[in-house]
Scaffold this active site. Structure first.
Site, PDB file in Angstrom:
ATOM      1  N   ARG A  96       0.834  -1.207   0.000  1.00 25.92           N
ATOM      2  CA  ARG A  96       0.000   0.000   0.000  1.00 25.92           C
ATOM      3  C   ARG A  96       0.870   1.258   0.000  1.00 25.92           C
ATOM      4  O   ARG A  96       0.524   2.247  -0.657  1.00 25.92           O
ATOM      5  CB  ARG A  96      -0.932   0.005   1.212  1.00 25.92           C
ATOM      6  CG  ARG A  96      -1.748   1.287   1.300  1.00 25.92           C
ATOM      7  CD  ARG A  96      -2.759   1.278   2.426  1.00 25.92           C
ATOM      8  NE  ARG A  96      -3.417   2.580   2.531  1.00 25.92           N
ATOM      9  CZ  ARG A  96      -4.372   2.884   3.396  1.00 25.92           C
ATOM     10  NH1 ARG A  96      -4.789   1.956   4.251  1.00 25.92           N
ATOM     11  NH2 ARG A  96      -4.910   4.088   3.423  1.00 25.92           N
ATOM     12  N   ASN A 150     -10.351  -4.002   0.293  1.00 26.64           N
ATOM     13  CA  ASN A 150     -10.414  -2.879  -0.646  1.00 26.64           C
ATOM     14  C   ASN A 150      -9.715  -3.217  -1.954  1.00 26.64           C
ATOM     15  O   ASN A 150      -8.789  -4.026  -1.957  1.00 26.64           O
ATOM     16  CB  ASN A 150      -9.765  -1.635  -0.022  1.00 26.64           C
ATOM     17  CG  ASN A 150     -10.736  -0.845   0.816  1.00 26.64           C
ATOM     18  OD1 ASN A 150     -11.926  -0.790   0.529  1.00 26.64           O
ATOM     19  ND2 ASN A 150     -10.233  -0.219   1.881  1.00 26.64           N
ATOM     20  N   CYS A 172     -18.539  -1.996   3.354  1.00 26.35           N
ATOM     21  CA  CYS A 172     -17.680  -0.872   3.712  1.00 26.35           C
ATOM     22  C   CYS A 172     -18.294  -0.215   4.943  1.00 26.35           C
ATOM     23  O   CYS A 172     -19.522  -0.231   5.111  1.00 26.35           O
ATOM     24  CB  CYS A 172     -17.594   0.112   2.549  1.00 26.35           C
ATOM     25  SG  CYS A 172     -16.584   1.576   2.873  1.00 26.35           S
ATOM     26  N   HIS A 202     -17.118   3.872  -2.239  1.00 23.07           N
ATOM     27  CA  HIS A 202     -16.272   5.058  -2.168  1.00 23.07           C
ATOM     28  C   HIS A 202     -16.595   6.079  -3.251  1.00 23.07           C
ATOM     29  O   HIS A 202     -15.835   7.011  -3.473  1.00 23.07           O
ATOM     30  CB  HIS A 202     -14.775   4.700  -2.203  1.00 23.07           C
ATOM     31  CG  HIS A 202     -14.292   4.100  -0.930  1.00 23.07           C
ATOM     32  ND1 HIS A 202     -12.970   3.848  -0.674  1.00 23.07           N
ATOM     33  CD2 HIS A 202     -14.951   3.693   0.195  1.00 23.07           C
ATOM     34  CE1 HIS A 202     -12.836   3.303   0.529  1.00 23.07           C
ATOM     35  NE2 HIS A 202     -14.028   3.204   1.063  1.00 23.07           N
ATOM     36  N   TYR A 257     -14.861  10.260  -0.103  1.00 20.58           N
ATOM     37  CA  TYR A 257     -13.800   9.945  -1.061  1.00 20.58           C
ATOM     38  C   TYR A 257     -13.962  10.705  -2.379  1.00 20.58           C
ATOM     39  O   TYR A 257     -13.009  10.825  -3.148  1.00 20.58           O
ATOM     40  CB  TYR A 257     -13.747   8.442  -1.337  1.00 20.58           C
ATOM     41  CG  TYR A 257     -13.117   7.646  -0.222  1.00 20.58           C
ATOM     42  CD1 TYR A 257     -11.766   7.298  -0.250  1.00 20.58           C
ATOM     43  CD2 TYR A 257     -13.871   7.254   0.881  1.00 20.58           C
ATOM     44  CE1 TYR A 257     -11.188   6.576   0.779  1.00 20.58           C
ATOM     45  CE2 TYR A 257     -13.300   6.536   1.917  1.00 20.58           C
ATOM     46  CZ  TYR A 257     -11.959   6.202   1.867  1.00 20.58           C
ATOM     47  OH  TYR A 257     -11.397   5.492   2.892  1.00 20.58           O
TER      48      TYR A 257
END
Length: 439
Positions: A96, A150, A172, A202, A257
């Site tokens: 990540r 994710n 989520c 998102h 987001y």
């Protein structure tokens, strides 16, 4: 007849796991969980043992009859499972960090679920999820898959439309978080609010909030824009990233987001500052996880520590365990999930995965009817869904051209040449997890 449910959590060494253990403990009287299997890979063995030991202490303190197993053999764990939850991070947190920092080196937003970073998280994760589904077909063909990994929308898209697992649901914690915050603004219990959301994981817009069947969207917009005041101003949340003009025009509250798309220059500037000081979100998460694991090691700790909320784990147990509870007990309540559109949005493909309000039954989620999505919102939703579909197809096929085309169309990638550069840089960084692209 089984005397209780078997739950398998793949990615069991995650720092989130105490959240879901707490959720099953709290619902033990109505959700008879007999076995929980926490599964991880060899590289995650140490974390699995730390988290597993805490989970065992939590179960012992609660005095519930749940047998907890720690396992590095996924197939052994999956045998006869009733529910399989997936919370995996292929490449662990260091992957990540690369997803976030490499795009920033090239002058574009680096984020876990959006843009180039989100694409590469999906490219690494989709093949693993499809392998899990192959094992489930053989070992637990009637199980539900509840995915937290994710980017949840793309993973659910792949699970249902590529893997063919019709009993896959994406989850989520953002919708329930929004529901709770709006409850504060309205001065009502969040459970008395029914949201209508339009869009994707998102990338959705809350187009209404109903209390006792009455619309509250006008009141929420007035609170947001400061036209009226309440016990808590709407400016207290991430929604402050959006202008009053924008909110009044679309008459909806965006998922936080969406700030990456409508305030790209501001978000990029903030991320570049974090980049310079080694404090991009992934690097913060790595530090938080390290501290959490040290805390989890304490043999006297027998409950989920409050610090887990810093990790972003707030409300996961509530969302995940309520979903499983409602399926098992055929409750028919309204929850917010990633599932097939079906007949929910008239001007959207019925086979596309959306994030929506849905009635939860023993047969799974039934999306609430939305009708025709407002054109002011559907433009950006269609763009991101095209990006998601192209990314999933590329993850399966290893088609570099398709992946680069998807990035080129993504609003967070400024140009074709940068799409090519960021793809090749991220591919080189993650090549051990992307053999389809390296053959």
């Amino acid at each position: 007849m089984k005397d209780g449910l078997k739950i398998v959590t793949i990615g069991g060494g995650s720092s989130y796991t105490p959240e879901i253990i707490e959720g099953f403990i709290d619902r033990y009287e109505t959700l008879p969980v007999k076995e929980i299997w926490l599964v991880d890979i060899e590289e995650g063995k140490e974390k699995l043992e730390i988290v597993g030991a805490l989970a065992k202490r939590m179960i012992k303190k609660a005095g519930v009859g749940i047998d907890l197993h720690l396992c590095l053999d996924r197939r052994e764990a999956l045998k006869d499972a009733d529910f399989v939850t997936t919370q995996i991070r292929v490449g662990q947190i260091d992957a990540r960090i690369k997803d976030e920092r490499i795009p920033l080196e090239l002058g574009m937003i680096g984020q876990e679920t959006n843009g180039a970073g989100g694409m590469f998280k999906a490219l690494r994760t989709v093949p693993v999820i499809l392998d899990i589904i192959k094992d489930m077909e053989e070992l637990c063909p009637d199980a539900w898959m509840i995915n937290f990994s994710n980017p949840a929308g793309m993973i659910t898209e792949a699970a249902i439309n590529v893997g063919g697992w019709k009993k896959a649901i994406g989850l989520c914690n953002a919708p329930i978080g929004m529901q709770m915050e709006v409850g504060k603004y309205l001065g009502v219990d969040y459970r008395d609010i029914q949201m209508q959301i339009l869009g994707l994981n998102h990338h959705y817009f809350a187009t209404d909030f109903l209390v006792d069947g009455l619309s509250q969207i006008d009141k929420i917009i007035d609170l947001y824009t400061g036209k009226t005041t309440g016990p808590i101003t709407m400016k207290n949340i991430d929604a402050e990233k959006f202008s009053d003009e924008f909110i009044r025009a679309i008459r909806a509250i965006p998922n936080p987001y969406i700030k990456y798309y409508v305030n790209s220059s501001q978000m990029l500037a903030e991320e570049l500052e974090a980049f310079k000081t080694n404090t991009v979100r992934a690097e913060e998460v790595k530090r938080i996880e390290h501290d959490l694991m040290e805390k989890y090691k304490d043999p006297n700790l027998c409950e989920k520590p409050k610090e887990l909320e810093l990790r972003g784990g707030a409300y996961y147990s509530l969302a995940a365990c309520e979903l499983i509870n409602s399926i098992y007990n055929d409750k028919g309540d309204i929850q917010y999930v990633n599932t097939l559109n079906g007949e929910a949005i008239d001007n959207f493909d019925s086979q596309y995965v959306i994030e929506c309000a849905a009635k939860i039954t023993k047969d799974g989620p039934i999306p609430l009817k939305i009708g025709k999505g407002d054109y002011k919102l559907m433009g950006t939703i269609n763009t991101i869904k095209a990006f998601e579909k192209m990314t999933v197809e590329a993850a399966v096929s290893g088609d570099r051209d398709l992946a680069i085309a998807a990035l080129t169309l993504n609003p967070l990638v400024p140009s074709e040449d940068l799409a090519i550069k960021v793809f090749d840089r991220l591919l080189e960084a993650h090549k051990e997890y992307l053999p389809r692209f390296c053959d």
